[in-house]
Write a protein that holds these residues in place. Structure first.
Motif, PDB file in Angstrom:
ATOM      1  N   GLN A  20       0.786  -1.289   0.281  1.00  0.00           N
ATOM      2  CA  GLN A  20      -0.122  -0.434  -0.063  1.00  0.00           C
ATOM      3  C   GLN A  20       1.198   1.098  -0.270  1.00  0.00           C
ATOM      4  N   ILE A  22       0.702   5.835   0.777  1.00  0.00           N
ATOM      5  CA  ILE A  22      -0.337   6.645   1.227  1.00  0.00           C
ATOM      6  C   ILE A  22       0.875   7.551   1.084  1.00  0.00           C
ATOM      7  N   SER A 111       3.261  -1.188   4.270  1.00  0.00           N
ATOM      8  CA  SER A 111       2.567   0.288   3.648  1.00  0.00           C
ATOM      9  C   SER A 111       3.771   1.591   4.242  1.00  0.00           C
ATOM     10  N   GLY A 115       1.822   9.902   4.174  1.00  0.00           N
ATOM     11  CA  GLY A 115       0.626   9.588   5.353  1.00  0.00           C
ATOM     12  C   GLY A 115       0.354  10.838   5.159  1.00  0.00           C
ATOM     13  N   VAL A 121      -4.314   6.755  -1.586  1.00  0.00           N
ATOM     14  CA  VAL A 121      -4.350   5.567  -0.870  1.00  0.00           C
ATOM     15  C   VAL A 121      -4.206   4.778  -2.369  1.00  0.00           C
ATOM     16  N   ALA A 161      -7.031  -3.836   2.543  1.00  0.00           N
ATOM     17  CA  ALA A 161      -6.338  -2.414   2.806  1.00  0.00           C
ATOM     18  C   ALA A 161      -6.176  -2.642   4.598  1.00  0.00           C
TER      19      ALA A 161
END
Length: 311
Positions: A20, A22, A111, A115, A121, A161
């Motif tokens: 992931q 972000i 991830s 952020g 995302v 997720a």
């Protein structure tokens, strides 16, 4: 088991990986040696996917893309964003001008990014699919198939997720199964699109008689099937069944069965130490000679030569 489920089961990925990102724009990821199949989804914000020398495709929030093949492609916040990170052989290579800390900061297991508020995302799962059976599955897809956001795919993506960011016992098993769920839901949604060009056998599944016959061939490919036997199971005359199967699937029943047996046999030759005679029995031939004749007619080489060439 239905035909699509059978293909997915037999083409089970050797490995499946989910990550992931972000990250607040601008950002750009180039996959130089992509796996046979990847799932890319935007859970917040938007993104674009572009193959070299092809028009970029935009993904809105909740959209999901199935990316087939091993060609080079780039996922970015915008097609105009210059290359920033290249991923090659599972490793990241940071290109000139990249804020390495911002691009590579680990926010949670699997991830990465900054952020920060306004971040996109991006979720990506990749599959190393398995063997000749996998080719039948991949043949269903164009290089890039986009599935618009929908409640069923979104629920599965949100769950995936959430799990990607955890590191608990059994996590790899959970992620693998959730990736499978996302893939199946995406395939269903994409195949349901009226504009999708599907292989003939997939369309034939909607025919009660022919769909039932296909399920029988996949459930027990080693059975000594005959056209008459399949027609009886379908409740049709031999001639009517043969004509209808050929019209729906694009090839006669036993030709389809032979192709399916050869795909299964090729995978057994590649992945096991079983003798040619054992493989022959596994896929419905009485002896190695009969299997070898059929295999060479379809593949152009003998089973032994084909197995040797895979090393």
């Amino acid at each position: 088991m239905d035909v699509l489920s059978d293909l997915l089961h037999r083409a089970r990925a050797r490995t499946s990986v989910a990550h992931q990102l972000i990250r607040r724009p601008p950002w750009s990821l180039t996959y130089a040696d992509a796996p046979p199949l990847a799932v890319v989804a935007t859970l917040g914000g938007h993104a674009s996917i572009r193959f070299e020398d092809a028009t970029p495709v935009r993904l809105a929030a909740g959209d999901l893309a199935l990316v087939r093949g091993t060609g080079r492609y780039t996922v970015a916040d915008d097609p105009a964003t210059p290359p920033e990170v290249e991923i090659r052989a599972g490793r990241k290579y940071f290109l000139g001008g990249t804020d390495v800390v911002r691009a590579n900061q680990e926010l949670a297991p699997r991830s990465y990014g900054d952020g920060l508020p306004g971040a996109t995302v991006l979720l990506r799962g990749s599959y190393e699919l398995h063997g000749d059976v996998a080719e039948r599955l991949l043949e269903m897809l164009p290089p890039l198939a986009v599935v618009p956001a929908g409640p069923r795919t979104r629920a599965a993506l949100d769950l995936l997720a959430a799990e990607v960011a955890l590191d608990e016992p059994g996590q790899d098993a959970v992620l693998g199964r959730l990736l499978d769920l996302v893939l199946v839901l995406a395939l269903r949604a994409w195949c349901a699109d009226a504009e999708t060009a599907l292989p003939s056998w997939y369309g034939a599944l909607a025919d009660p008689a022919i769909g039932a016959a296909l399920r029988l061939l996949h459930a027990d490919p080693a059975h000594p099937w005959t056209v008459a036997g399949l027609a009886a199971k379908a409740g049709m005359s031999r001639a009517a069944f043969s004509a209808r199967f050929t019209g729906r699937v694009g090839e006669p029943p036993l030709t389809y069965l032979t192709g399916w047996r050869m795909a299964l046999g090729a995978d057994l030759l590649r992945d096991t130490e079983a003798t040619v005679a054992a493989v022959a029995r596994e896929v419905g031939y009485e002896n190695a000679f009969a299997f070898s004749v059929a295999f060479k007619r379809v593949r152009g080489v003998s089973p032994s030569t084909w197995r040797r060439d895979q090393d």
